[in-house]
Every structure is written in C-alpha cells, then in structure tokens.
Motif scaffolding. Structure first.
Motif, short mmCIF file in Angstrom:
data_model
loop_
_atom_site.label_atom_id
_atom_site.label_comp_id
_atom_site.label_asym_id
_atom_site.label_seq_id
_atom_site.Cartn_x
_atom_site.Cartn_y
_atom_site.Cartn_z
N GLY A 232 132.15 25.55 50.45
CA GLY A 232 132.90 25.59 51.70
C GLY A 232 132.01 25.52 52.92
N VAL A 233 130.91 26.28 52.90
CA VAL A 233 129.99 26.29 54.04
C VAL A 233 129.37 24.90 54.24
CG1 VAL A 233 127.79 27.20 54.87
CG2 VAL A 233 129.51 28.74 53.95
N VAL A 234 128.95 24.26 53.16
CA VAL A 234 128.34 22.93 53.28
C VAL A 234 129.33 21.93 53.83
CG1 VAL A 234 127.35 21.03 51.97
CG2 VAL A 234 126.63 23.37 51.49
N LEU A 235 130.58 21.94 53.34
CA LEU A 235 131.58 20.99 53.82
C LEU A 235 131.92 21.24 55.29
CD1 LEU A 235 134.04 20.77 50.79
CD2 LEU A 235 132.34 19.10 51.53
N ILE A 236 132.09 22.50 55.66
CA ILE A 236 132.43 22.81 57.06
C ILE A 236 131.30 22.40 58.00
CG2 ILE A 236 132.88 24.69 58.68
CD1 ILE A 236 134.39 26.10 56.43
N GLU A 237 130.06 22.71 57.63
CA GLU A 237 128.94 22.34 58.49
C GLU A 237 128.76 20.82 58.55
OE1 GLU A 237 126.99 23.80 60.54
OE2 GLU A 237 127.77 25.81 60.26
N ALA A 238 129.01 20.14 57.44
CA ALA A 238 128.89 18.68 57.46
C ALA A 238 129.94 18.07 58.38
CB ALA A 238 129.03 18.13 56.04
N VAL A 239 131.17 18.56 58.33
CA VAL A 239 132.22 18.06 59.20
C VAL A 239 131.88 18.33 60.67
CG1 VAL A 239 134.63 18.38 59.88
CG2 VAL A 239 134.02 18.21 57.45
N ARG A 240 131.46 19.57 60.96
CA ARG A 240 131.09 19.91 62.33
C ARG A 240 129.91 19.07 62.81
NH1 ARG A 240 130.15 26.16 62.90
NH2 ARG A 240 129.59 25.40 64.98
N LEU A 303 117.72 23.60 49.36
CA LEU A 303 118.21 22.27 48.96
C LEU A 303 119.49 21.91 49.71
CD1 LEU A 303 117.97 19.82 47.15
CD2 LEU A 303 119.22 21.06 45.38
N ASN A 304 120.41 22.87 49.87
CA ASN A 304 121.64 22.59 50.62
C ASN A 304 121.33 22.27 52.08
OD1 ASN A 304 123.34 23.01 48.41
ND2 ASN A 304 123.44 25.22 48.78
N GLY A 305 120.36 22.97 52.66
CA GLY A 305 119.98 22.67 54.03
C GLY A 305 119.39 21.29 54.18
N LEU A 306 118.57 20.88 53.21
CA LEU A 306 117.98 19.54 53.28
C LEU A 306 119.03 18.46 53.10
CD1 LEU A 306 114.74 20.19 51.20
CD2 LEU A 306 114.97 20.06 53.68
N LEU A 307 120.00 18.69 52.24
CA LEU A 307 121.07 17.71 52.07
C LEU A 307 121.94 17.64 53.33
CD1 LEU A 307 122.15 18.39 48.38
CD2 LEU A 307 120.79 16.50 49.26
N THR A 308 122.16 18.77 53.99
CA THR A 308 122.90 18.76 55.25
C THR A 308 122.14 17.96 56.31
OG1 THR A 308 123.83 20.93 54.74
CG2 THR A 308 123.93 20.21 57.03
#
Length: 346
Positions: A232-240, A303-308
């Motif tokens: 959820g956090v990754v999707l929300i931050e990607a959208v924002r 890893l999630n931060g780098l993908l973001t």
C-alpha cells in the motif's frame, strides 16, 4: 549473307569526335561514308527503363473497428448512465408528488450534480490536452535536435516558453531565452539554451521529490510489520510521485490524465529495463548487501525505495517537455544513492 550470319568485325581505331569523317546515325539508319570514315550508332542505355509502369493507387486504409472490450465497456457505461438518469428522474418525480418543496430541492441537487459533472469532464479534457501537448513538444524537440532545424527548434522553444508563461518562477528563464532569441542560428543550440534555462530548476525540484519519496518508502517499509502495508505504501507513494512530477513540468494530470500518464510510465519502465540494471540499481542493491544481511526488513526497505526512485525517473522522462540534450538524465544512484546515510559526505 543471311541476317543470322555474324557481321565482320573491324579493327579498333582512334578518332576525334569533331572529325568531319565521323558521322552519327540512328540504330536502324544506313549511312554511307567515305573511305576511312567512322559511323557512330547510338545504343539504348541498359539502365533506362522502357515504358514507365502504371502507378497503382494506394489502397485506402481499412477503417479500424472497435474491439470487443471497447464495445463492452462503452455499452455498459451507456447503460449505467441511462439507469442513473432514470433513477434520478424517478426520485425527483416522487419528491414532487410528496411535496413541491422537496421536488424543487431534489431538482436543484440534480442540476448541481450535472454542472459539477460537466466541470469534471472539462477539467479532465484540459488535462489530457496538456499531456498531449507535452508529448508533442518532446517529440518535436527530439526531431529538431537530430535534424538541427532552426525553424522547428524556434517553434518548439516558443511553445515551451508559452507553456510556462503563467508560472512566475520561470520569469527569469523566459527573459533569458527571449534575450537570445535573435542571436542563435543553430537549432540544437537554441534547444540547449532552452533546456539549460527552463529545465534546470524544474529538474532539481523533480529530483528532490523523487529522493524524498524514495526515502519515505524505504523508512516506512523497513519498519512496517505487514507486507500488505508495504504494498500500500509503495502504491500510494508511486501515485503521489507521478502526479507531483506531472505537476512540476506543467502536466497537472486529473484522474484520466493520471491513468494515461501511469500507462506511459509503465511503458517507459518496460522499454528501459524495468529494474534499471544499466543505471546502477543492482549496484545499489549489492552495495546494501550488508544491511540486508543485518536486517531483512531493512534490505526490503532499501529495495522498495530504489524501485520508487526508478518509477520517479520514468515519470520525469515522460513528463519533461524537452528531451535531455545538453545534460545526461539523472540516474537512480544520483537521486537515491544516499538512502540511510547518516553522516554527510565531504
């Protein structure tokens, strides 16, 4: 002597073309010359074609029929709209039957909903037009840079300046471009100056937004107890992040505009390799191998931060009205290379 008998060959001889004894003749013409005279017969060029072939008209392009999916969703949307309109009509009629005051109140609410819906449609249409304009500007700028077309580059730069004419923070950059408008001859140089003056500040703001989103995702997913929260956090931050970068470069996408922009970002990620092996993502993951061994959650957060950050860079490449001409595009290492750094680098 028959026609099939070989004609007697003559010995080679040298002559001048302006010699009076040299006579030009057609292939089927017989010319008598004096002794020692030369007859030159023109021959058809072997590379010359005979009658030009008739050019057949190009076939008319076939009209593309809508797909089954488009027909299904279009019919379903129309049916839902009719059902909603019928429901609203019945509600208003029933309220009028009970009381005129309630009926007029319901009619006013329905009219307000229609006006708001039309405003939303107009806003979404304007957002889609802005995104299409940015895409056209980027394609035209790339073509003008490759061909070094001065006229095309001037038009692109004027359109980009007009795109940012309503933003006060670009006033100095627009004034600098206007000051050099009549002094530049080469199209590529004009595009480089426009990129340097207009895009530098916007690129810095977009880079800060990407770095901030990557750090937030890394920290939150490193400490979150559930994988569902991570997703959820990754999707929300990607959208924002996609919406933020689109706003920085002048796109300001709405709901439909965001879907179109997200589609372009996904396509850009697919074309450029998704994981970003070429610009240092794997090197970053390997570099944080110690953190991953110390804490699996910390490694997943990095890893999630780098993908973001990778998603943000793709959005940056899609939303930018000018391609990267003078300067190289930022990489994952440059925008997210300091994840979890506690001491400032010298």
């Amino acid at each position: 002597m028959t026609d099939d008998a070989p004609k007697p060959s003559r010995r080679p001889a040298a002559f001048r073309l302006n010699d009076p004894s040299v006579v030009m003749a057609a292939p089927d013409e017989t010319v008598a010359t004096a002794r020692g005279g030369v007859v030159l017969t023109s021959q058809p060029d072997a590379f010359e074609a005979g009658e030009p072939a008739a050019v057949e008209p190009a076939p008319r392009p076939k009209r593309k029929l809508p797909s089954l999916g488009a027909l299904f969703w279009g019919a379903l949307g129309a049916l839902a709209s009719l059902a909603l309109g019928l429901w609203a009509t019945r509600v208003v009629e029933d309220l009028f039957a009970r009381s005129d005051l309630l009926g007029w109140f319901a009619f006013g609410l329905a009219a307000l909903a229609v006006v708001a819906g039309l405003a939303i449609v107009a806003r979404e249409g304007a957002a889609l037009m802005r995104l299409a304009r940015i895409e056209d500007l980027r394609a035209a700028a790339g073509a003008a840079h490759v061909s070094d077309d001065a006229a095309a580059a001037r038009k692109v730069v004027d359109d980009v300046v007009a795109l940012y004419s309503g933003r006060p923070e670009t006033a100095r950059a627009r004034a600098a471009i206007a000051a050099h408008r009549d002094e530049i001859v080469d199209g590529s140089d004009r595009l480089r100056i426009a990129e340097r003056e207009l895009m530098t500040a916007l690129d810095a703001e977009a880079t800060r937004a990407i770095a901030g989103a990557a750090k937030r995702v890394s920290v939150v997913t490193a400490v979150s107890p559930r994988a569902l929260i991570d997703v959820g956090v990754v999707l929300i931050e990607a959208v924002r992040l996609i919406r933020r970068i689109g706003t920085i470069y002048g796109g300001r996408p709405g709901a439909l505009g965001f879907l179109k922009l997200a589609k372009h970002v996904a396509a850009h990620l697919a074309v450029t390799g998704g994981m970003g092996v070429g610009d240092g993502l794997l090197e970053q993951v390997v570099g944080h191998g110690l953190a991953a061994r110390l804490s699996a959650r910390l490694g997943e957060g990095v890893l999630n931060g780098l993908l973001t950050a990778r998603v943000g860079l793709a959005a940056m490449a899609v939303c930018r009205p000018l391609p990267f001409i003078e300067r190289a595009p930022p990489t994952v290492r440059s925008v997210a290379g300091n994840l979890f750094d506690t001491a400032p680098k010298a």
